[in-house]
Design a protein around this motif. Structure first.
Motif, PDB file in Angstrom:
ATOM      1  N   UNK A   1     -85.483 -47.135  72.323  1.00  0.00           N
ATOM      2  CA  UNK A   1     -86.941 -47.072  72.284  1.00  0.00           C
ATOM      3  C   UNK A   1     -87.517 -45.691  72.171  1.00  0.00           C
ATOM      4  N   UNK A   2     -86.807 -44.778  71.493  1.00  0.00           N
ATOM      5  CA  UNK A   2     -87.316 -43.412  71.369  1.00  0.00           C
ATOM      6  C   UNK A   2     -88.679 -43.374  70.676  1.00  0.00           C
ATOM      7  N   UNK A   3     -88.892 -44.298  69.740  1.00  0.00           N
ATOM      8  CA  UNK A   3     -90.145 -44.257  68.981  1.00  0.00           C
ATOM      9  C   UNK A   3     -91.353 -44.677  69.814  1.00  0.00           C
ATOM     10  N   UNK A   4     -91.130 -45.301  71.011  1.00  0.00           N
ATOM     11  CA  UNK A   4     -92.241 -45.759  71.841  1.00  0.00           C
ATOM     12  C   UNK A   4     -92.278 -45.094  73.219  1.00  0.00           C
ATOM     13  N   UNK A   5     -91.201 -44.462  73.618  1.00  0.00           N
ATOM     14  CA  UNK A   5     -91.117 -43.918  74.980  1.00  0.00           C
ATOM     15  C   UNK A   5     -92.097 -42.762  75.188  1.00  0.00           C
ATOM     16  N   UNK A   6     -92.498 -42.572  76.438  1.00  0.00           N
ATOM     17  CA  UNK A   6     -93.396 -41.469  76.787  1.00  0.00           C
ATOM     18  C   UNK A   6     -92.627 -40.248  77.275  1.00  0.00           C
ATOM     19  N   UNK A   7     -91.495 -40.487  77.950  1.00  0.00           N
ATOM     20  CA  UNK A   7     -90.729 -39.395  78.556  1.00  0.00           C
ATOM     21  C   UNK A   7     -89.250 -39.582  78.230  1.00  0.00           C
ATOM     22  N   UNK A   8     -88.582 -38.487  77.853  1.00  0.00           N
ATOM     23  CA  UNK A   8     -87.134 -38.466  77.667  1.00  0.00           C
ATOM     24  C   UNK A   8     -86.541 -37.444  78.620  1.00  0.00           C
ATOM     25  N   UNK A   9     -85.585 -37.877  79.437  1.00  0.00           N
ATOM     26  CA  UNK A   9     -84.865 -36.972  80.333  1.00  0.00           C
ATOM     27  C   UNK A   9     -83.493 -36.711  79.728  1.00  0.00           C
ATOM     28  N   UNK A  10     -83.239 -35.479  79.334  1.00  0.00           N
ATOM     29  CA  UNK A  10     -81.943 -35.099  78.754  1.00  0.00           C
ATOM     30  C   UNK A  10     -81.098 -34.488  79.859  1.00  0.00           C
ATOM     31  N   UNK A  11     -80.176 -35.281  80.426  1.00  0.00           N
ATOM     32  CA  UNK A  11     -79.391 -34.845  81.581  1.00  0.00           C
ATOM     33  C   UNK A  11     -77.898 -35.009  81.337  1.00  0.00           C
ATOM     34  N   UNK A  12     -77.438 -34.782  80.108  1.00  0.00           N
ATOM     35  CA  UNK A  12     -76.017 -34.921  79.791  1.00  0.00           C
ATOM     36  C   UNK A  12     -75.209 -33.774  80.398  1.00  0.00           C
ATOM     37  N   UNK A  13     -73.953 -34.064  80.756  1.00  0.00           N
ATOM     38  CA  UNK A  13     -73.089 -33.032  81.342  1.00  0.00           C
ATOM     39  C   UNK A  13     -72.740 -31.941  80.332  1.00  0.00           C
ATOM     40  N   UNK A  14     -72.571 -32.321  79.083  1.00  0.00           N
ATOM     41  CA  UNK A  14     -72.178 -31.379  78.035  1.00  0.00           C
ATOM     42  C   UNK A  14     -73.415 -30.642  77.514  1.00  0.00           C
ATOM     43  N   UNK A  15     -73.523 -29.321  77.725  1.00  0.00           N
ATOM     44  CA  UNK A  15     -74.715 -28.585  77.270  1.00  0.00           C
ATOM     45  C   UNK A  15     -74.946 -28.688  75.768  1.00  0.00           C
ATOM     46  N   UNK A  16     -73.868 -28.689  74.982  1.00  0.00           N
ATOM     47  CA  UNK A  16     -74.030 -28.778  73.528  1.00  0.00           C
ATOM     48  C   UNK A  16     -74.591 -30.142  73.121  1.00  0.00           C
ATOM     49  N   UNK A  17     -74.082 -31.206  73.751  1.00  0.00           N
ATOM     50  CA  UNK A  17     -74.604 -32.547  73.460  1.00  0.00           C
ATOM     51  C   UNK A  17     -76.061 -32.665  73.896  1.00  0.00           C
ATOM     52  N   UNK A  18     -76.384 -32.073  75.031  1.00  0.00           N
ATOM     53  CA  UNK A  18     -77.766 -32.085  75.519  1.00  0.00           C
ATOM     54  C   UNK A  18     -78.704 -31.412  74.512  1.00  0.00           C
ATOM     55  N   UNK A  19     -78.238 -30.294  73.951  1.00  0.00           N
ATOM     56  CA  UNK A  19     -79.039 -29.552  72.981  1.00  0.00           C
ATOM     57  C   UNK A  19     -79.243 -30.371  71.705  1.00  0.00           C
ATOM     58  N   UNK A  20     -78.190 -31.037  71.221  1.00  0.00           N
ATOM     59  CA  UNK A  20     -78.310 -31.876  70.027  1.00  0.00           C
ATOM     60  C   UNK A  20     -79.297 -33.017  70.259  1.00  0.00           C
ATOM     61  N   UNK A  21     -79.220 -33.618  71.437  1.00  0.00           N
ATOM     62  CA  UNK A  21     -80.117 -34.717  71.777  1.00  0.00           C
ATOM     63  C   UNK A  21     -81.574 -34.261  71.727  1.00  0.00           C
ATOM     64  N   UNK A  22     -81.850 -33.110  72.317  1.00  0.00           N
ATOM     65  CA  UNK A  22     -83.241 -32.623  72.383  1.00  0.00           C
ATOM     66  C   UNK A  22     -83.753 -32.270  70.992  1.00  0.00           C
TER      67      UNK A  22
END
Length: 636
Positions: free
Chosen positions: A473-494
């Motif tokens: 539901x990324x297209x409708x969500x109001x807030x995304x919490x990026x809390x992945x353990x892998x910093x590189x994966x977290x950066x790609x997600x954001x």
């Protein structure tokens, strides 16, 4: 003397240049040492004469002995007893299976069975030094794959003893003339068989008794002198003395020091021994790897490139096949199976010892021996690359598995939490227990299953995959919490989320200050340093125990995090991607100025008594432990 100092300078210089460069490139220290040896040996010819190199390698092999002593210190006898099934089952299957299969391949290629079995025993051994060093560097020693690899390596080191005993039975010709025997060899050869066996058993028993009853009181007595150099001398005496005793009776020095380490694992001096021995171990191991690289016979490689490389690849492939089958049979799964398979697929340093012994017994012709010395060295050189391959294959398997069995997301909520490790779990509990609904994603199936057992709903899938994120539901969500353990994966997600939804609020977990800057550049709205709050709380306790009142300590804590937050934004503006902060003069100058400003503010806070007005920064903003993008509400 001048020649010795010159050679020592060359070796030390290559260490301090090549190893940091290799580590910076992500190749690990072992590959750096091996490349350094190749450069000063076959390439530049600065490694010294063959005799000097041989003497140096014998000296450097003591690093392996010290390493096994340190490993023994980490294993109490109870832990070793718990490993008995791995030692007797897992490892023995690897040794026997590899020897048999390699011997069959050798005979199929036309080699005599005596030579084939001998080479099978030599190549069945893996590199204790390289594998354990790499597992420790990558923090993989306590994983199932790492523990399995350690059990195999330990059993292989023990198996060297029966291999040395079997080799004379494989000799079909008279042994080559030997140099004068050492005192220990002469003494043992002069004894009848039963007496030599009793002396050997007595030496092992002596090591156990010395480690259990003698070393501790002796260390206490030496410790009373309060001299660091005596503590170092005592630590070296333990290792050198036990290694000498083992060598005297014809046993592996590494085995003896390992037993001594196990006996001292529960000692109150364990950490002191580790601290004294570790620098010597690291230096000697590095020297050993350099001598391996320097001693590689590239002339033979240039004359028979296809043969040498083909044999090396075949050996690695056969060992990997056997290890993979053993891993499947013993229940080692996933990434641990790949780690176990590829980390042990090379030949080992004890192979150099066994080849030399086989040549002295006239089992192996000298040309064959030189060729397999090169094969062993090349396989050891390939080990760091095998670890990299293991990481790559494990990631691909995990991605494919996640894609194949990812949960179907049935609900879309206004809050998406990507990653429910130690950070995301607490956050999710707070939000859901406050009455808000969340969609939780994580690529670790065990974590999701554990959440469900405790009544929290979550979905298994890789949050960095666009199709899974859109299904959440990324297209409708109001807030995304990026809390992945892998910093590189977290950066790609954001980056992906910001590209698809410029208006969504992104709250990001940061590992450290540099991670904050990267996430800020990726346009995260609120960035939280994961350990900042707990560090401040611990600092407040320190201040209270140094005599400050709880109010004073709390005020200083509050001032620190407000001002540090304001300073962080200023530093983010001068931070340059790809440039280390210690090589950015503008960043260094601003950081020093801001630190002085913060220190002055803290020192002045109670200069006029506790009733003084608080010194704060950005009073209109909420207290954050990271960084908030201007224009976004902080929220208390």
């Amino acid at each position: 003397m001048e020649t010795f100092l010159l050679i020592a300078t060359v070796y030390l210089m290559t260490m301090v240049i090549a190893v940091p460069l290799s580590a910076r490139l992500g190749l690990g220290s072992v590959l750096g040492y091996l490349i350094a040896g190749i450069v000063i040996g076959p390439v530049l010819g600065l490694a010294g004469t063959p005799g000097e190199m041989a003497d140096l390698q014998h000296f450097a092999e003591f690093g392996v002995v010290m390493m096994l002593f340190l490993i023994g210190l980490e294993l109490e006898p109870q832990a070793l007893w718990q490993m008995r099934k791995r030692l007797l089952g897992l490892a023995s299957m690897q040794i026997v299976g590899t020897v048999v299969l390699l011997a069959l391949v050798g005979m199929a290629l036309g080699q005599d069975w005596h030579v084939s079995v001998t080479l099978g025993m030599i190549l069945a051994l893996s590199s204790t030094a390289i594998v354990l060093q790499t597992l420790s560097e990558k923090s993989l020693m306590h994983t199932p794959g790492g523990r399995g690899a350690f059990a195999v390596l330990l059993t292989q080191d023990i198996a060297v003893i029966p291999m040395l005993a079997l080799m004379p039975l494989l000799a079909t010709r008279a042994p080559l003339p030997q140099a004068e025997e050492h005192i220990g060899e002469a003494f043992m050869h002069a004894l009848p068989g039963w007496a030599a066996a009793l002396v050997t058993l007595g030496a092992v028993g002596a090591v156990v008794l010395i480690g259990q009853y003698l070393i501790r009181p002796l260390f206490r007595w030496v410790y009373t002198a309060r001299l660091n150099e005596l503590d170092t001398a005592m630590a070296l005496l333990i290792v050198v003395g036990i290694a000498s005793l083992m060598e005297f009776v014809g046993l592996s020095p590494a085995l003896g020091t390992f037993l001594a380490g196990v006996m001292l694992a529960g000692s109150e001096f364990r950490h002191e021994l580790e601290g004294q021995i570790a620098p010597f171990k690291g230096l000697l191991l590095g020297l050993f790897f350099i001598t391996v690289g320097a001693g590689m016979n590239f002339r033979l490689l240039s004359e028979y490139p296809v043969t040498v490389i083909g044999i090396t690849v075949t050996v690695i492939a056969i060992k990997a096949l056997i290890l993979h089958l053993i891993a499947r049979l013993t229940g080692i799964r996933g990434r641990d199976r790949m780690l176990f398979t590829l980390s042990l697929a090379q030949a080992g340093e004890f192979g150099f010892v066994l080849i030399s012994y086989a040549v002295s017994l006239a089992i192996l012709p000298r040309l064959v021996a030189q060729g397999f010395l090169l094969v062993i060295a090349l396989s050891m050189l390939a080990t760091p690359l095998l670890f990299i391959l293991s990481d790559f294959i494990s990631r691909r398997i995990a991605e494919e598995r996640a894609s194949d069995i990812a949960d179907e997301i049935s609900e879309q909520q206004p809050i998406i939490i990507a990653g429910v490790g130690r950070f995301g779990q607490v956050l999710n509990r707070l939000v859901t227990m406050s009455g808000y609904k969340t969609t939780v994603l994580d690529h670790d199936l065990e974590v999701i299953q554990l959440m469900r057992r405790f009544g929290f709903k979550g979905y298994f899938g890789d949050p960095t995959r666009p199709e899974i994120l859109m299904a959440a539901g990324l297209d409708k969500a109001r807030v995304l919490v990026a809390a992945l353990d892998d910093p590189e994966a977290n950066l790609r997600l954001i980056r992906y989320a910001r590209e698809k939804r410029p208006d969504i609020v992104i709250i990001a977990r940061a590992r450290d200050r540099i991670d904050v800057f990267r996430l800020y550049a990726a346009k995260a709205d609120h960035i939280v340093r994961e350990t900042f709050d707990s560090s401040l709380r611990a600092g407040r306790y320190v201040l209270e125990n140094m005599g400050l009142s709880p109010y004073e300590a709390s005020e200083l804590e509050r001032i620190f995090y407000r001002m540090d937050r304001a300073h962080l934004r200023e530093l983010a503006e001068v931070w340059k991607p790809g440039v280390p902060v210690d090589e950015n003069p503008e960043y260094i100058a601003l950081s020093r100025d801001l630190n002085r400003h913060l220190e002055n503010a803290l020192m002045e806070r109670f200069a006029h008594g506790p009733s003084a007005a608080p010194i704060v920064a950005d009073q209109d903003e909420a207290p954050e432990h990271g960084l908030t993008r201007p224009g976004r509400p902080g929220g208390r």
